[in-house]
Design a protein around this motif. Structure first.
Motif, mmCIF file in Angstrom:
data_model
loop_
_atom_site.group_PDB
_atom_site.id
_atom_site.type_symbol
_atom_site.label_atom_id
_atom_site.label_comp_id
_atom_site.label_asym_id
_atom_site.label_seq_id
_atom_site.Cartn_x
_atom_site.Cartn_y
_atom_site.Cartn_z
ATOM 1 N N TYR A 83 -9.617 1.916 4.881
ATOM 2 C CA TYR A 83 -10.298 0.976 3.843
ATOM 3 C C TYR A 83 -10.333 -0.561 4.675
ATOM 4 O O TYR A 83 -9.476 -0.961 5.514
ATOM 5 N N LEU A 85 -10.710 -3.909 3.860
ATOM 6 C CA LEU A 85 -10.465 -4.835 2.911
ATOM 7 C C LEU A 85 -10.914 -6.365 2.774
ATOM 8 O O LEU A 85 -11.312 -7.133 1.717
ATOM 9 N N ALA A 189 -3.410 5.813 2.151
ATOM 10 C CA ALA A 189 -2.338 6.203 1.514
ATOM 11 C C ALA A 189 -1.397 4.778 1.159
ATOM 12 O O ALA A 189 -0.959 4.718 0.075
ATOM 13 N N LEU A 191 -2.430 1.631 0.823
ATOM 14 C CA LEU A 191 -3.214 0.932 -0.224
ATOM 15 C C LEU A 191 -2.924 1.496 -1.806
ATOM 16 O O LEU A 191 -2.598 0.692 -2.516
ATOM 17 N N LYS A 192 -2.318 2.640 -1.613
ATOM 18 C CA LYS A 192 -1.783 3.317 -3.299
ATOM 19 C C LYS A 192 -0.301 3.215 -2.975
ATOM 20 O O LYS A 192 0.167 2.891 -4.310
ATOM 21 N N THR A 193 0.369 3.692 -1.934
ATOM 22 C CA THR A 193 1.805 3.841 -2.113
ATOM 23 C C THR A 193 2.534 2.429 -2.027
ATOM 24 O O THR A 193 3.568 2.206 -2.213
ATOM 25 N N PHE A 195 0.962 -0.577 -2.677
ATOM 26 C CA PHE A 195 -0.105 -1.588 -2.940
ATOM 27 C C PHE A 195 0.337 -2.931 -3.186
ATOM 28 O O PHE A 195 -0.490 -4.015 -2.637
ATOM 29 N N ASN A 199 -1.443 -5.826 -0.967
ATOM 30 C CA ASN A 199 -2.216 -6.839 -1.588
ATOM 31 C C ASN A 199 -1.904 -8.230 -1.409
ATOM 32 O O ASN A 199 -2.604 -9.134 -1.399
ATOM 33 N N GLN B 167 3.679 10.337 -5.964
ATOM 34 C CA GLN B 167 2.779 9.321 -6.880
ATOM 35 C C GLN B 167 1.538 9.986 -7.185
ATOM 36 O O GLN B 167 0.831 10.613 -6.420
ATOM 37 N N ASP B 169 -2.107 9.306 -8.366
ATOM 38 C CA ASP B 169 -3.230 8.255 -8.875
ATOM 39 C C ASP B 169 -4.434 8.937 -9.335
ATOM 40 O O ASP B 169 -4.852 9.767 -8.735
ATOM 41 N N PRO B 226 -10.340 -2.460 -5.144
ATOM 42 C CA PRO B 226 -8.895 -1.804 -4.770
ATOM 43 C C PRO B 226 -7.730 -2.173 -5.610
ATOM 44 O O PRO B 226 -6.583 -1.504 -5.501
ATOM 45 N N ALA B 227 -7.966 -3.342 -6.270
ATOM 46 C CA ALA B 227 -6.803 -3.792 -6.996
ATOM 47 C C ALA B 227 -6.918 -3.382 -8.420
ATOM 48 O O ALA B 227 -5.950 -3.881 -9.261
ATOM 49 N N ARG B 229 -5.656 -1.298 -10.557
ATOM 50 C CA ARG B 229 -4.749 -0.316 -10.598
ATOM 51 C C ARG B 229 -3.409 -0.737 -11.419
ATOM 52 O O ARG B 229 -3.121 -1.573 -11.515
ATOM 53 N N ASP B 273 -6.339 4.281 -11.480
ATOM 54 C CA ASP B 273 -6.665 3.355 -10.310
ATOM 55 C C ASP B 273 -8.232 3.515 -10.598
ATOM 56 O O ASP B 273 -8.868 4.695 -10.143
ATOM 57 N N GLY B 275 -10.277 1.734 -9.249
ATOM 58 C CA GLY B 275 -11.258 1.755 -7.935
ATOM 59 C C GLY B 275 -11.280 3.082 -7.093
ATOM 60 O O GLY B 275 -11.448 2.962 -5.732
ATOM 61 N N ALA B 276 -10.737 4.100 -7.592
ATOM 62 C CA ALA B 276 -10.727 5.267 -6.736
ATOM 63 C C ALA B 276 -11.854 5.745 -6.305
ATOM 64 O O ALA B 276 -12.788 5.719 -7.170
ATOM 65 N N VAL B 277 -12.139 5.925 -4.914
ATOM 66 C CA VAL B 277 -13.435 6.125 -4.237
ATOM 67 C C VAL B 277 -13.349 7.405 -3.818
ATOM 68 O O VAL B 277 -12.842 7.862 -2.872
ATOM 69 N N GLU B 289 -5.286 12.023 -6.942
ATOM 70 C CA GLU B 289 -4.836 12.076 -5.438
ATOM 71 C C GLU B 289 -3.153 12.078 -5.688
ATOM 72 O O GLU B 289 -2.694 11.422 -6.696
ATOM 73 N N PHE B 291 0.538 11.417 -3.596
ATOM 74 C CA PHE B 291 0.926 10.682 -2.483
ATOM 75 C C PHE B 291 2.410 11.051 -2.273
ATOM 76 O O PHE B 291 3.038 11.010 -3.296
#
Lengths: 215, 435
Positions: A83, A85, A189, A191-193, A195, A199, B167, B169, B226-227, B229, B273, B275-277, B289, B291
């Motif tokens: 990503y 950002l 990953a 970015l999700k786990t 975050f 951020n 996790q 998403d 991306p935010a 979520r 999420d 913003g999931a792309v 997804e 994780f």
């Protein structure tokens, strides 16, 4: 997840600007000298690794680093899935097509079978496709500016910050293909786990960038 | 000491293609155990196993994956000149099977698979080129409950393989395109924004949106992609000031999906999420997804793909997922759960007792206890688990020392260990003859 982030920073021309930005953003109290003793530095909760610019996307895609700072020019050539950002707006350079001073290319007269030497074949391909020119690309790994003088190529496609190297080699800019600045890239990953941590870093960096160069 | 190259002969072929792996005993057994756990779980949920070819016509493969993925296929020519490819994923093969041989249902159809897929990834990139994938497809229903079942089943299968607490998403393929659809931008801009989003390039998204009349609500959502979520509460926040009907419908579906996943027992694991792309050519509804938290790639991905079967002439909705088995093995190794190996009892015998040892090893194996027999007679103090001495007596080498027991006692007291948990490695767990 309580553990901090692993951040990859690029060695070379972007190192000083990267350290300065990380300091201003309050993320890490780094200077380029911080890496003199070791390439991996612990700073608070975070770990920072200094790697070659081309390797930053590799570390980040594979998850060895959660995020990284790298010039856009490195992302043009990498096939790495990360990503992107934030535009960190330093380390600015341009990708230009340049030809010898006396070449007719300066007058818009391009040879039909244009041979171009470059370290950036993917970016070059995208540029020539966009303007509809069938150029023959020659991939070099360094000293691209020598190619026209030695007859290896008609022109070069290379990055330039000040134009000094082009002038020293009696080359003139014919067209601009793209622009590059430093970017923040993040592992898909992480970015999700992680975050919250990611951020926080992205927000702090953006704020530091805005303060320095208001829009 | 001999030079290694002279052992096999200096010119002996020893190369292995880059990006491929030899799985040796232990690692290969663990990999199989993960696959078994997946297939057992799929079976327990009523999914029927299908096996499809490793090679498909390029046309078939192309119906499934986008242009970028097609360039990463191993392709070659058949004897009649037609182009073939080694499959890069297996959903498309399952779709072909359903649209041809299973087109009469009964729907909804639940199918699962396990098999290798091949990717012609660049050499030296650190990426595997042969991957083992297991997955499920739930075909012939538009119900959201089907999407929830797939998410829950994927997480359940990972848990059964030892990967607890993943996790999850959950996103929706309609949300971001739905925002753009209602934003009154021209097609070229829309394409540019979607390309930038699927390239995961927020800087390019910003640049593409800069010169457009995208409304404020839509613009701020797109730029925060991306935010976007969190839990169920983000749905309401996102719906505020939003007029895009397709995006609103996506939010509504995600809310329902959230509730269904709660009923499946995964409430604490789910993150919404927005913003999931994901690949918008392929996915048409909820996507997800999974994780592990300690790996840089998702363990599994899935989602609704209502248009794929139509490309094979059977217009029916479908949803499904794939689990990346090699990444799961990596994640297990990171968690220190891959240390146990395939354990096996070593059976020896003193001179003259070979036949009794063969008989004992056979009985052990039939009782489900892996047994390996020493081919030659052993000394009394040989390092074996069981030494056959004759007259129905054996020496068992347990944690508490060597003990002579009868074969019947041995068989009645040893318990079945199975793969990977090292029962025989720690002999206390199956100690025999201790009073």
């Amino acid at each position: 997840m309580s553990r901090g982030l692993c951040i990859a920073v690029p060695n070379g021309v972007l190192l000083e600007g990267t350290c300065a930005l990380l300091r201003r953003a309050g993320i890490a109290g780094l200077t380029p000298q911080s890496f003199d003793a070791a390439l991996l530095v612990e700073d608070g909760a975070n770990r920072l690794v200094k790697v070659r610019p081309t390797d930053v996307p590799v570390y980040v895609e594979m998850g060895a680093a959660d995020c990284g700072i790298v010039g856009k020019d490195m992302l043009w050539e990498s096939h790495r899935d990360t990503y992107e950002l934030a535009d960190l707006r330093f380390g600015e350079c341009r990708l230009v097509l340049a030809a010898p001073e006396r070449s007719p290319m300066g007058m818009g007269d391009w040879p039909p079978a244009l041979r171009v030497a470059t370290k950036y074949p993917r970016a070059a391909r995208a540029f020539f496709d966009r303007i509809g020119v069938a150029a023959e690309l020659i991939k070099l790994h360094g000293s691209v500016e020598l190619a026209p003088a030695t007859g290896l190529a008609d022109a070069i496609l290379d990055i330039t910050a000040t134009g000094g190297t082009l002038r020293a080699n009696r080359l003139v800019e014919v067209a601009e293909a793209d622009r590059s600045t430093a970017r923040l890239i993040v592992n898909q990953a992480s970015l999700k786990t992680r975050f919250e941590a990611v951020n926080e870093v992205a927000t702090a960096l953006r704020r530091a960038v805005e303060e320095r160069a208001p829009v | 000491m001999q030079d290694a190259s002279t052992v096999a002969g200096a010119g002996a072929p020893r190369g292995r293609a880059g990006g491929f792996t030899d799985w040796l005993p232990g690692a290969a057994e663990r990999r199989r155990a993960v696959g078994d756990a997946f297939l057992d779980t799929f079976g327990a949920w009523g999914y029927g196993l299908v096996s499809t070819p490793l090679i498909e016509p390029v046309d078939t493969v192309a119906a499934g994956v986008g242009g970028a993925s097609q360039t990463r296929l191993f392709r070659f020519m058949d004897a009649d000149g037609s182009l073939l490819a080694l499959v890069g994923e297996r959903t498309v093969s399952v779709a072909r099977v359903v649209a041809t041989q299973l087109r009469d249902g009964p729907f909804p159809l639940r199918l699962c698979y396990l098999g290798p897929v091949l990717r012609n990834a660049a050499l030296l990139g650190g990426r595997r080129r042969e991957l083992l994938q297991a997955g499920c497809e739930l075909i012939g229903t538009p119900e959201l409950a089907a999407d929830a079942e797939c998410v829950a089943l994927a997480a359940e299968a990972l848990g059964r393989a030892g990967l607890d607490g993943v996790q999850i998403d959950v996103g929706h393929a309609d949300f971001l395109p739905g925002l753009l659809e209602s934003a009154e931008v021209d097609d070229a801009t829309r394409e540019r924004v979607l390309a930038a989003l699927s390239g995961r390039d927020l800087v390019a998204v910003e640049a593409a949106l800069a010169a457009t009349p995208v409304g404020n609500a839509e613009r701020s959502l797109l730029l925060r992609f991306p935010a976007l979520r969190g839990g169920r509460e983000i749905l309401e926040a996102a719906a505020q000031d939003l007029r895009a009907p397709r995006a609103l419908r996506a939010l509504e579906q995600l809310g329902d999906l959230w509730d269904l996943l709660g009923a499946h027992g995964f409430a604490g694991a789910v993150h919404l999420d927005l913003g999931a792309v994901r690949d918008w050519e392929y996915y048409t509804g909820p996507t997800f997804e999974l994780f592990s938290g300690d790996l840089g790639f998702p363990l599994g991905t899935g989602g609704r793909y209502d248009t794929l079967l139509g490309r094979f002439g059977l217009a029916t909705p479908a949803t499904g997922f794939v689990l990346h088995l090699d990444r799961c093995c990596d994640a297990l190794a990171r968690r220190g759960l891959a240390s146990g190996g395939f354990s096996v009892l070593v059976v020896g015998h003193v001179a003259g007792e070979a036949a009794a040892a063969i008989a004992l090893a056979t009985r052990l194996r039939r009782a489900g206890l892996p047994a390996r027999r020493e081919l030659r007679a052993c000394a009394e103090d040989a390092d074996v688990d069981v030494l056959v001495r004759g007259a129905g007596r054996v020496v068992w080498k347990g944690a508490g020392g060597r003990r002579e027991v009868s074969i019947d006692d041995l068989l009645s007291q040893l318990t079945v260990g199975g793969y990977g948990n090292g029962v025989f490695g720690t002999r206390d767990a199956a100690d025999v003859g201790a009073q």
